[in-house]
Design a protein around this motif. Structure first.
Motif, PDB file in Angstrom:
ATOM      1  N   PRO A 406       0.744  -1.244   0.084  1.00 29.00           N
ATOM      2  CA  PRO A 406      -0.054   0.003  -0.148  1.00 29.00           C
ATOM      3  C   PRO A 406       0.967   1.290  -0.075  1.00 29.00           C
ATOM      4  O   PRO A 406       2.119   1.120   0.377  1.00 29.00           O
ATOM      5  N   PRO A 407       0.287   2.278  -0.318  1.00 29.24           N
ATOM      6  CA  PRO A 407       1.038   3.526  -0.430  1.00 29.24           C
ATOM      7  C   PRO A 407       1.713   4.010   1.208  1.00 29.24           C
ATOM      8  O   PRO A 407       0.936   3.567   2.072  1.00 29.24           O
ATOM      9  N   GLY A 408       3.010   4.366   1.090  1.00 28.28           N
ATOM     10  CA  GLY A 408       3.651   4.530   2.228  1.00 28.28           C
ATOM     11  C   GLY A 408       4.794   3.676   2.246  1.00 28.28           C
ATOM     12  O   GLY A 408       5.534   3.594   1.590  1.00 28.28           O
ATOM     13  N   TRP A 409       4.814   3.025   3.597  1.00 27.81           N
ATOM     14  CA  TRP A 409       6.091   2.109   3.771  1.00 27.81           C
ATOM     15  C   TRP A 409       5.544   0.692   4.025  1.00 27.81           C
ATOM     16  O   TRP A 409       4.821   0.559   4.776  1.00 27.81           O
ATOM     17  N   THR A 410       6.175  -0.164   3.137  1.00 27.97           N
ATOM     18  CA  THR A 410       6.181  -1.612   3.584  1.00 27.97           C
ATOM     19  C   THR A 410       7.110  -2.174   4.610  1.00 27.97           C
ATOM     20  O   THR A 410       8.373  -2.071   4.405  1.00 27.97           O
ATOM     21  N   VAL A 411       6.550  -2.551   5.695  1.00 25.60           N
ATOM     22  CA  VAL A 411       7.470  -2.897   6.745  1.00 25.60           C
ATOM     23  C   VAL A 411       7.504  -4.550   6.958  1.00 25.60           C
ATOM     24  O   VAL A 411       6.615  -5.157   6.690  1.00 25.60           O
ATOM     25  N   ALA A 412       8.877  -4.938   7.188  1.00 32.47           N
ATOM     26  CA  ALA A 412       9.099  -6.426   7.062  1.00 32.47           C
ATOM     27  C   ALA A 412       9.955  -6.504   8.379  1.00 32.47           C
ATOM     28  O   ALA A 412      10.954  -5.727   8.732  1.00 32.47           O
ATOM     29  N   GLU A 413       9.786  -7.587   9.070  1.00 31.28           N
ATOM     30  CA  GLU A 413      10.680  -7.867  10.350  1.00 31.28           C
ATOM     31  C   GLU A 413      11.876  -8.882  10.000  1.00 31.28           C
ATOM     32  O   GLU A 413      12.878  -8.758  10.528  1.00 31.28           O
ATOM     33  N   GLU A 414      11.639  -9.522   8.888  1.00 29.21           N
ATOM     34  CA  GLU A 414      12.617 -10.670   8.399  1.00 29.21           C
ATOM     35  C   GLU A 414      12.844 -10.294   6.987  1.00 29.21           C
ATOM     36  O   GLU A 414      12.158  -9.815   6.285  1.00 29.21           O
ATOM     37  N   PRO A 415      14.204 -10.837   6.722  1.00 30.19           N
ATOM     38  CA  PRO A 415      15.221 -10.990   7.524  1.00 30.19           C
ATOM     39  C   PRO A 415      15.788 -10.137   8.562  1.00 30.19           C
ATOM     40  O   PRO A 415      16.458 -10.559   9.441  1.00 30.19           O
ATOM     41  N   LEU A 416      15.633  -8.908   8.309  1.00 29.97           N
ATOM     42  CA  LEU A 416      15.801  -7.863   9.544  1.00 29.97           C
ATOM     43  C   LEU A 416      14.892  -6.859   9.301  1.00 29.97           C
ATOM     44  O   LEU A 416      14.032  -6.515   8.280  1.00 29.97           O
ATOM     45  N   PRO A 417      14.644  -5.935  10.475  1.00 32.74           N
ATOM     46  CA  PRO A 417      13.675  -4.837  10.421  1.00 32.74           C
ATOM     47  C   PRO A 417      13.754  -3.934   9.425  1.00 32.74           C
ATOM     48  O   PRO A 417      14.811  -3.189   9.478  1.00 32.74           O
ATOM     49  N   THR A 418      12.840  -3.725   8.557  1.00 33.13           N
ATOM     50  CA  THR A 418      13.012  -2.722   7.353  1.00 33.13           C
ATOM     51  C   THR A 418      11.843  -2.364   7.106  1.00 33.13           C
ATOM     52  O   THR A 418      10.911  -2.856   7.236  1.00 33.13           O
ATOM     53  N   ALA A 419      11.705  -1.039   6.252  1.00 34.89           N
ATOM     54  CA  ALA A 419      10.666  -0.547   5.687  1.00 34.89           C
ATOM     55  C   ALA A 419      11.139   0.016   4.414  1.00 34.89           C
ATOM     56  O   ALA A 419      12.393   0.685   4.210  1.00 34.89           O
ATOM     57  N   VAL A 420      10.317  -0.184   3.344  1.00 38.49           N
ATOM     58  CA  VAL A 420      10.531   0.133   2.072  1.00 38.49           C
ATOM     59  C   VAL A 420       9.536   0.896   1.544  1.00 38.49           C
ATOM     60  O   VAL A 420       8.363   0.764   1.661  1.00 38.49           O
ATOM     61  N   SER A 421      10.078   2.146   0.771  1.00 39.85           N
ATOM     62  CA  SER A 421       9.067   3.020   0.105  1.00 39.85           C
ATOM     63  C   SER A 421       9.573   3.187  -1.203  1.00 39.85           C
ATOM     64  O   SER A 421      10.793   2.989  -1.638  1.00 39.85           O
ATOM     65  N   GLY A 422       8.703   3.682  -2.058  1.00 44.18           N
ATOM     66  CA  GLY A 422       9.119   4.132  -3.538  1.00 44.18           C
ATOM     67  C   GLY A 422       8.473   3.069  -4.493  1.00 44.18           C
ATOM     68  O   GLY A 422       7.664   2.388  -4.130  1.00 44.18           O
ATOM     69  N   GLY A 423       9.112   2.983  -5.780  1.00 39.19           N
ATOM     70  CA  GLY A 423       8.664   2.216  -6.602  1.00 39.19           C
ATOM     71  C   GLY A 423       9.088   2.613  -7.924  1.00 39.19           C
ATOM     72  O   GLY A 423      10.065   3.320  -8.069  1.00 39.19           O
ATOM     73  N   TRP A 424       8.398   2.218  -9.072  1.00 41.57           N
ATOM     74  CA  TRP A 424       8.504   2.809 -10.411  1.00 41.57           C
ATOM     75  C   TRP A 424       8.332   4.075 -10.618  1.00 41.57           C
ATOM     76  O   TRP A 424       7.072   4.374 -10.807  1.00 41.57           O
ATOM     77  N   THR A 425       9.337   4.794 -11.067  1.00 39.85           N
ATOM     78  CA  THR A 425       8.949   6.517 -11.302  1.00 39.85           C
ATOM     79  C   THR A 425       8.629   6.429 -12.791  1.00 39.85           C
ATOM     80  O   THR A 425       8.121   7.657 -13.189  1.00 39.85           O
ATOM     81  N   ASP A 426       9.236   5.513 -13.410  1.00 42.39           N
ATOM     82  CA  ASP A 426       8.881   5.715 -14.994  1.00 42.39           C
ATOM     83  C   ASP A 426       8.985   4.249 -15.458  1.00 42.39           C
ATOM     84  O   ASP A 426       9.246   3.319 -14.657  1.00 42.39           O
ATOM     85  N   ALA A 427       8.788   3.790 -16.704  1.00 42.74           N
ATOM     86  CA  ALA A 427       8.681   2.540 -17.458  1.00 42.74           C
ATOM     87  C   ALA A 427      10.032   1.968 -17.326  1.00 42.74           C
ATOM     88  O   ALA A 427      10.247   0.735 -17.104  1.00 42.74           O
ATOM     89  N   GLY A 428      11.191   2.796 -17.095  1.00 44.52           N
ATOM     90  CA  GLY A 428      12.637   2.325 -17.080  1.00 44.52           C
ATOM     91  C   GLY A 428      13.313   2.564 -15.758  1.00 44.52           C
ATOM     92  O   GLY A 428      14.500   1.948 -15.652  1.00 44.52           O
ATOM     93  N   THR A 429      12.545   2.927 -14.756  1.00 39.60           N
ATOM     94  CA  THR A 429      13.326   3.206 -13.472  1.00 39.60           C
ATOM     95  C   THR A 429      12.500   2.926 -12.420  1.00 39.60           C
ATOM     96  O   THR A 429      11.513   3.019 -12.154  1.00 39.60           O
ATOM     97  N   LEU A 430      13.263   2.002 -11.379  1.00 32.25           N
ATOM     98  CA  LEU A 430      12.722   1.729 -10.261  1.00 32.25           C
ATOM     99  C   LEU A 430      13.672   2.392  -9.075  1.00 32.25           C
ATOM    100  O   LEU A 430      15.028   2.550  -8.953  1.00 32.25           O
TER     101      LEU A 430
END
Length: 478
Positions: A406-430
């Motif tokens: 979902p929009p915002g931060w994707t939180v995961a506890e494994e393999p270590l606590p992280t939060a990921v944000s962002g995505g594809w800004t255009d067809a050729g760029t992540l």
């Protein structure tokens, strides 16, 4: 009542509008990313908030704020007759007696290392570890001080390391175990973890992971002269002794812009323009303000620590009034609502590529330019979305990150606590941002489909273990 039980700000003479102004200024300041804030007034918690994806209770790497816990352990050891601040450092390491011949090294006392006044005029941590990798204390004592101990300040990690080593030697326990029944349990502090070095010692000068609440409780204990809920935990007068300047520091941190580092150094606490503090790299703070009967605990990611303090003095200091403030219910409610919805802004990007999905799913990426923290990256797609796998530079460690949440931060506890944000800004760029939730640090990474390259860099450079999978509480390892 527990010491950190909550209260409306106005009931404790705190103007909520000043706290709101501080939050506005903090979030608008370039180069400052706030992670947590706790404000205690008259022993009551009047404001607390965490910027999502950071959350209460999660341990944080405190960096040099660890030193204030080490100094506290030394005070307790002194009270138990295990340690003498006026004894030579060398007396606690008699096996080095024949090796340490420099008269200044031999004259160095415990109180000198407790106040960063060993006589060295520079940081010596790399030299100490290089001089004797097996025993850094011996390596440090083999470095002749430039001047007599007690006459010059230098922010010098081996001084605190040596202080912590003495405590661990005389107590027969790691610092965290020694502090557990004497400090941590009485204060109601749960799990803390301290990094070790290859000797097996807890570092002392850095490497402590503890939640913001632990920082606030330590600050309140010092504000109360070592008394917690009617029980004396620290020797009477230690807080005053630790928080008075034992050595001048003016100019020691460089020219200009370090006003709060030029006020002197106590025993593992800095003297500030207002009160005193423990602090750690990238914005970890324990501010003790006796004149205001207040404590401010905070974590952040910033290299602009003086600017952070400037904002505290500008907005929070005037918010502490002498009396309760009647008729401020609306302002208090506004502050509570604001604190409940604190969040870091997400990075822009779509959860899936707008086109060429098959190419992205089969893509592997290698760094452009010189070596960085990531050696390779690859993408895979399944029914639930996308996984980005990062391989660390110089090792086989891998980190799988889920994208497309979902929009915002994707939180995961494994393999270590992280939060990921962002995505594809255009067809050729992540482009993604990865927050390592048990540290101040964030990784920025961009993958280009056109040439199958990636760029990755730390927003702030980790000081302990620079690999991706090092950015967590080091449970069960040295």
């Amino acid at each position: 009542m527990t010491v950190l039980s909550p209260s409306d700000p106005a009931a404790q003479g705190v103007d909520a509008s000043g706290v709101l102004a501080f939050l506005d200024a903090l979030e608008a300041a370039p180069g400052i990313e706030p992670h947590s804030l706790m404000i205690v007034r008259h022993g009551r918690l009047v404001a607390s908030g965490w910027w999502a994806p950071y959350t209460p209770g999660r341990p944080q790497l405190l960096y040099s704020l660890s030193k204030s816990f080490t100094g506290t352990a030394a005070a307790l050891a002194e009270a138990e007759g295990l340690l003498d601040f006026d004894a030579p450092v060398l007396s606690y390491f008699p096996e080095f007696e024949a090796d340490i011949t420099d008269p200044r090294s031999r004259a160095m006392l415990v109180r000198h290392v407790a106040s960063m006044a060993s006589g060295h005029e520079r940081e010596t941590v790399e030299e100490a570890y290089a001089r004797d990798p097996a025993e850094p204390v011996r390596g440090f004592l083999l470095l002749p001080p430039d001047r007599d101990p007690g006459t010059v300040f230098a922010y010098n990690q081996p001084t605190t390391y040596t202080l912590g080593a003495i405590v661990q030697r005389v107590a027969g326990l790691p610092l965290s175990e020694y502090l557990r029944p004497r400090l941590l349990d009485p204060l109601g502090i749960g799990e803390v973890v301290w990094r070790h070095d290859h000797t097996g010692r807890e570092l002392g000068f850095s490497g402590l992971y503890a939640p913001t609440d632990a920082v606030a409780r330590l600050g309140q204990l010092y504000l109360s002269d070592g008394v917690w809920e009617g029980e004396r935990l620290l020797p009477q007068g230690w807080a005053a002794r630790a928080s008075r300047p034992h050595i001048p520091t003016a100019g020691a941190m460089g020219d200009g812009g370090w006003d709060d580092w030029n006020q002197g150094y106590g025993h593992q606490f800095w003297i500030s323009r207002h009160g005193y503090r423990g602090d750690g790299a990238y914005g970890q703070f324990c501010l003790v303000l006796p004149e205001q009967d207040a404590v401010i605990a905070a974590t952040a990611e910033t290299e602009r620590m003086q600017e952070y303090l400037n904002l505290v003095w500008k907005h929070l200091l005037p918010a502490f009034g002498p009396e309760p403030l009647p008729g401020r219910e609306a302002a208090d409610a506004e502050l509570r609502e604001r604190l409940d919805r604190l969040a870091l802004p997400p990075a822009p990007g779509r959860p899936a590529p707008p086109e060429r999905a098959e190419e992205w799913a089969a893509a592997e990426f290698t760094p452009s330019g010189g070596p960085g923290p990531v050696r390779a990256a690859g993408l895979a797609q399944d029914a639930d979305g996308w996984t980005l796998t990062l391989t660390e530079e110089g090792r086989e460690g891998r980190l799988d990150l889920r994208l497309g949440g979902p929009p915002g931060w994707t939180v995961a506890e494994e393999p270590l606590p992280t939060a990921v944000s962002g995505g594809w800004t255009d067809a050729g760029t992540l482009a993604v941002e990865v927050a390592f939730l048990e540290t101040p640090h964030r990784l920025a990474l961009t993958c280009s489909l056109a040439d199958r390259t990636l760029t990755a860099h730390w927003r702030t450079q980790p000081l302990h273990g620079r690999g991706l999978t090092d950015q967590r509480v080091p449970r069960g390892s040295v």
